[in-house]
Structure formats: structure tokens, C-alpha cells
Design a protein around this motif. Sequence first.
Motif, PDB file in Angstrom:
ATOM      1  N   GLN A  71       2.566  -2.469 -11.580  1.00 51.51           N
ATOM      2  CA  GLN A  71       3.069  -4.253 -10.752  1.00 51.51           C
ATOM      3  C   GLN A  71       4.698  -4.109 -10.938  1.00 51.51           C
ATOM      4  OE1 GLN A  71       0.881  -5.725 -14.671  1.00 51.51           O
ATOM      5  NE2 GLN A  71       0.455  -7.980 -13.414  1.00 51.51           N
ATOM      6  N   ALA A  72       5.335  -3.348 -11.653  1.00 56.19           N
ATOM      7  CA  ALA A  72       6.311  -2.804 -11.453  1.00 56.19           C
ATOM      8  C   ALA A  72       7.343  -2.231 -10.195  1.00 56.19           C
ATOM      9  CB  ALA A  72       6.971  -1.445 -11.777  1.00 56.19           C
ATOM     10  N   ILE A  73       6.380  -1.182  -9.745  1.00 52.08           N
ATOM     11  CA  ILE A  73       5.835  -0.764  -7.691  1.00 52.08           C
ATOM     12  C   ILE A  73       6.515  -1.536  -7.099  1.00 52.08           C
ATOM     13  CG2 ILE A  73       4.696   0.762  -6.107  1.00 52.08           C
ATOM     14  CD1 ILE A  73       4.238   2.645  -8.889  1.00 52.08           C
ATOM     15  N   VAL A  74       5.026  -2.731  -7.241  1.00 54.69           N
ATOM     16  CA  VAL A  74       4.552  -4.041  -6.289  1.00 54.69           C
ATOM     17  C   VAL A  74       5.947  -5.222  -6.220  1.00 54.69           C
ATOM     18  CG1 VAL A  74       3.221  -5.721  -5.672  1.00 54.69           C
ATOM     19  CG2 VAL A  74       2.372  -4.327  -6.335  1.00 54.69           C
ATOM     20  N   THR A  75       6.497  -5.626  -7.559  1.00 48.74           N
ATOM     21  CA  THR A  75       7.284  -5.690  -7.736  1.00 48.74           C
ATOM     22  C   THR A  75       9.020  -5.628  -7.056  1.00 48.74           C
ATOM     23  OG1 THR A  75       6.666  -7.252 -10.248  1.00 48.74           O
ATOM     24  CG2 THR A  75       9.603  -7.331  -9.294  1.00 48.74           C
ATOM     25  N   LYS A  76       9.528  -4.478  -7.483  1.00 55.60           N
ATOM     26  CA  LYS A  76      10.192  -3.668  -6.762  1.00 55.60           C
ATOM     27  C   LYS A  76       9.828  -3.537  -4.764  1.00 55.60           C
ATOM     28  CE  LYS A  76      12.527   0.428  -6.852  1.00 55.60           C
ATOM     29  NZ  LYS A  76      13.113   2.095  -7.195  1.00 55.60           N
ATOM     30  N   ALA A  77       9.414  -3.785  -4.802  1.00 63.76           N
ATOM     31  CA  ALA A  77       8.937  -3.594  -2.976  1.00 63.76           C
ATOM     32  C   ALA A  77       8.901  -4.812  -2.681  1.00 63.76           C
ATOM     33  CB  ALA A  77       7.230  -2.928  -3.151  1.00 63.76           C
ATOM     34  N   GLY A  78       9.290  -6.060  -3.710  1.00 60.74           N
ATOM     35  CA  GLY A  78       9.777  -7.486  -3.300  1.00 60.74           C
ATOM     36  C   GLY A  78       8.474  -8.723  -3.043  1.00 60.74           C
ATOM     37  N   THR A  87      -6.422  -3.834  -4.002  1.00 55.61           N
ATOM     38  CA  THR A  87      -7.080  -2.681  -4.969  1.00 55.61           C
ATOM     39  C   THR A  87      -6.970  -1.720  -5.629  1.00 55.61           C
ATOM     40  OG1 THR A  87      -9.079  -4.212  -4.179  1.00 55.61           O
ATOM     41  CG2 THR A  87      -9.351  -2.335  -5.830  1.00 55.61           C
ATOM     42  N   ILE A  88      -6.911  -1.278  -6.227  1.00 58.56           N
ATOM     43  CA  ILE A  88      -5.931   0.622  -6.541  1.00 58.56           C
ATOM     44  C   ILE A  88      -7.155   1.257  -7.346  1.00 58.56           C
ATOM     45  CG2 ILE A  88      -3.882   1.361  -7.568  1.00 58.56           C
ATOM     46  CD1 ILE A  88      -3.519  -2.365  -7.435  1.00 58.56           C
ATOM     47  N   THR A  89      -7.497   2.152  -6.163  1.00 52.58           N
ATOM     48  CA  THR A  89      -8.121   2.735  -7.639  1.00 52.58           C
ATOM     49  C   THR A  89      -7.206   4.989  -7.720  1.00 52.58           C
ATOM     50  OG1 THR A  89      -9.384   4.114  -5.226  1.00 52.58           O
ATOM     51  CG2 THR A  89     -10.455   2.544  -6.907  1.00 52.58           C
ATOM     52  N   GLY A  90      -7.113   5.056  -8.498  1.00 53.45           N
ATOM     53  CA  GLY A  90      -7.018   6.834  -8.728  1.00 53.45           C
ATOM     54  C   GLY A  90      -5.642   6.310  -9.539  1.00 53.45           C
ATOM     55  N   ALA A  91      -5.276   5.036  -9.864  1.00 51.68           N
ATOM     56  CA  ALA A  91      -4.322   5.193 -11.132  1.00 51.68           C
ATOM     57  C   ALA A  91      -4.591   3.852 -12.217  1.00 51.68           C
ATOM     58  CB  ALA A  91      -3.006   4.711 -10.944  1.00 51.68           C
ATOM     59  N   SER A  92      -4.580   4.117 -13.229  1.00 52.26           N
ATOM     60  CA  SER A  92      -4.864   3.173 -14.555  1.00 52.26           C
ATOM     61  C   SER A  92      -3.110   2.361 -15.047  1.00 52.26           C
ATOM     62  CB  SER A  92      -5.274   4.077 -15.041  1.00 52.26           C
ATOM     63  OG  SER A  92      -4.824   4.817 -15.777  1.00 52.26           O
ATOM     64  N   LYS A 109       0.960  -1.522   0.334  1.00 50.18           N
ATOM     65  CA  LYS A 109       0.473  -0.053  -0.082  1.00 50.18           C
ATOM     66  C   LYS A 109       0.748   1.104   0.168  1.00 50.18           C
ATOM     67  CE  LYS A 109      -3.384   2.601   2.874  1.00 50.18           C
ATOM     68  NZ  LYS A 109      -4.091   2.937   2.025  1.00 50.18           N
ATOM     69  N   GLY A 110       1.475   1.284   0.914  1.00 49.62           N
ATOM     70  CA  GLY A 110       3.154   2.807   1.387  1.00 49.62           C
ATOM     71  C   GLY A 110       3.057   2.690  -0.625  1.00 49.62           C
ATOM     72  N   ALA A 111       4.437   1.281  -0.923  1.00 45.98           N
ATOM     73  CA  ALA A 111       4.657   2.223  -2.154  1.00 45.98           C
ATOM     74  C   ALA A 111       4.417   2.212  -3.131  1.00 45.98           C
ATOM     75  CB  ALA A 111       5.469   0.365  -2.340  1.00 45.98           C
ATOM     76  N   ILE A 112       3.154   1.560  -3.744  1.00 40.77           N
ATOM     77  CA  ILE A 112       1.743   2.199  -4.797  1.00 40.77           C
ATOM     78  C   ILE A 112       1.926   3.903  -4.032  1.00 40.77           C
ATOM     79  CG2 ILE A 112      -0.093   2.316  -5.802  1.00 40.77           C
ATOM     80  CD1 ILE A 112       0.405  -1.257  -5.432  1.00 40.77           C
ATOM     81  N   GLU A 113       0.731   3.796  -3.049  1.00 42.67           N
ATOM     82  CA  GLU A 113       0.420   5.755  -3.299  1.00 42.67           C
ATOM     83  C   GLU A 113       1.457   6.315  -2.687  1.00 42.67           C
ATOM     84  OE1 GLU A 113      -1.484   4.821   0.762  1.00 42.67           O
ATOM     85  OE2 GLU A 113      -3.635   4.422  -0.274  1.00 42.67           O
ATOM     86  N   GLY A 155      -2.233  10.530  -5.115  1.00 38.89           N
ATOM     87  CA  GLY A 155      -3.832  10.680  -5.418  1.00 38.89           C
ATOM     88  C   GLY A 155      -4.483   8.744  -5.752  1.00 38.89           C
ATOM     89  N   SER A 156      -3.501   8.383  -5.811  1.00 41.37           N
ATOM     90  CA  SER A 156      -4.005   6.912  -5.748  1.00 41.37           C
ATOM     91  C   SER A 156      -4.241   6.017  -4.530  1.00 41.37           C
ATOM     92  CB  SER A 156      -3.078   5.799  -6.216  1.00 41.37           C
ATOM     93  OG  SER A 156      -1.835   5.931  -5.425  1.00 41.37           O
ATOM     94  N   SER A 157      -5.074   5.459  -4.542  1.00 38.85           N
ATOM     95  CA  SER A 157      -6.433   4.742  -2.617  1.00 38.85           C
ATOM     96  C   SER A 157      -5.533   3.116  -3.178  1.00 38.85           C
ATOM     97  CB  SER A 157      -7.648   5.342  -2.976  1.00 38.85           C
ATOM     98  OG  SER A 157      -7.611   4.826  -1.697  1.00 38.85           O
ATOM     99  N   VAL A 158      -5.474   2.654  -2.238  1.00 37.07           N
ATOM    100  CA  VAL A 158      -4.938   1.444  -1.865  1.00 37.07           C
ATOM    101  C   VAL A 158      -6.010   0.839  -0.888  1.00 37.07           C
ATOM    102  CG1 VAL A 158      -3.231  -0.480  -2.251  1.00 37.07           C
ATOM    103  CG2 VAL A 158      -2.742   1.932  -3.331  1.00 37.07           C
ATOM    104  N   THR A 159      -5.948  -0.257  -1.452  1.00 37.48           N
ATOM    105  CA  THR A 159      -6.919  -1.464  -0.243  1.00 37.48           C
ATOM    106  C   THR A 159      -5.777  -2.873  -0.378  1.00 37.48           C
ATOM    107  OG1 THR A 159      -8.875  -0.251  -0.325  1.00 37.48           O
ATOM    108  CG2 THR A 159      -8.489  -2.487   1.020  1.00 37.48           C
ATOM    109  N   ALA A 160      -5.156  -2.906   0.076  1.00 36.82           N
ATOM    110  CA  ALA A 160      -4.590  -4.938   0.350  1.00 36.82           C
ATOM    111  C   ALA A 160      -5.300  -5.514   1.524  1.00 36.82           C
ATOM    112  CB  ALA A 160      -2.433  -4.393   1.027  1.00 36.82           C
TER     113      ALA A 160
END
Length: 68
Positions: free
Chosen positions: A51-58, A40-45, A18-22, A27-32
Motif C-alpha cells: 500500500q505504501a508503494i502504491v501511495t508513493k506512486a500517486g 492483484t499481487i502474488t509473490g508478496a504478502s 504494476k511497475g512500481a510494485i514489481e 519476485g512479485s507478480s502484479v495484474t492491474a
Amino acid sequence: MILLVDDMTCGHCAGTIKGAIEQALPGSSVTADPASKRVTITGASDSAAIQAIVTKAGYTPLLAGASA
């Protein structure tokens, strides 16, 4: 947008994702939810960027679908 993240196993994992994406996409909102393995991600498409952000977070994200 919904991602499935099978290696998200606890609240700490969820918070990290959540923190990595936001942080990367203001402006994005994340529920994990570690129980369902769904992020679930809103405000970003840009699914590739998210996916790259989440992968970078491990973690290993898979695109599950889009939210309306």
C-alpha cells in the motif's frame, strides 16, 4: 492480495502501479485492471509495504482481500 484503487483510471495508471510494485518487490507478480479498479499481487504478502508503494506512486489503495 487484492487492492482496490479507485483513482486507477487507465492503462497508464495500471502500468505505473504494476511497475512500481514489481520494481520495489522483486519476485512479485502484479495484474492491474483499470476497468474493475483491482490490483492483484502474488509473490508478496506485506500489505502495508505494498500500500505504501502504491501511495508513493500517486494512487489511493484500499485492501480488498487476499488471494488464496
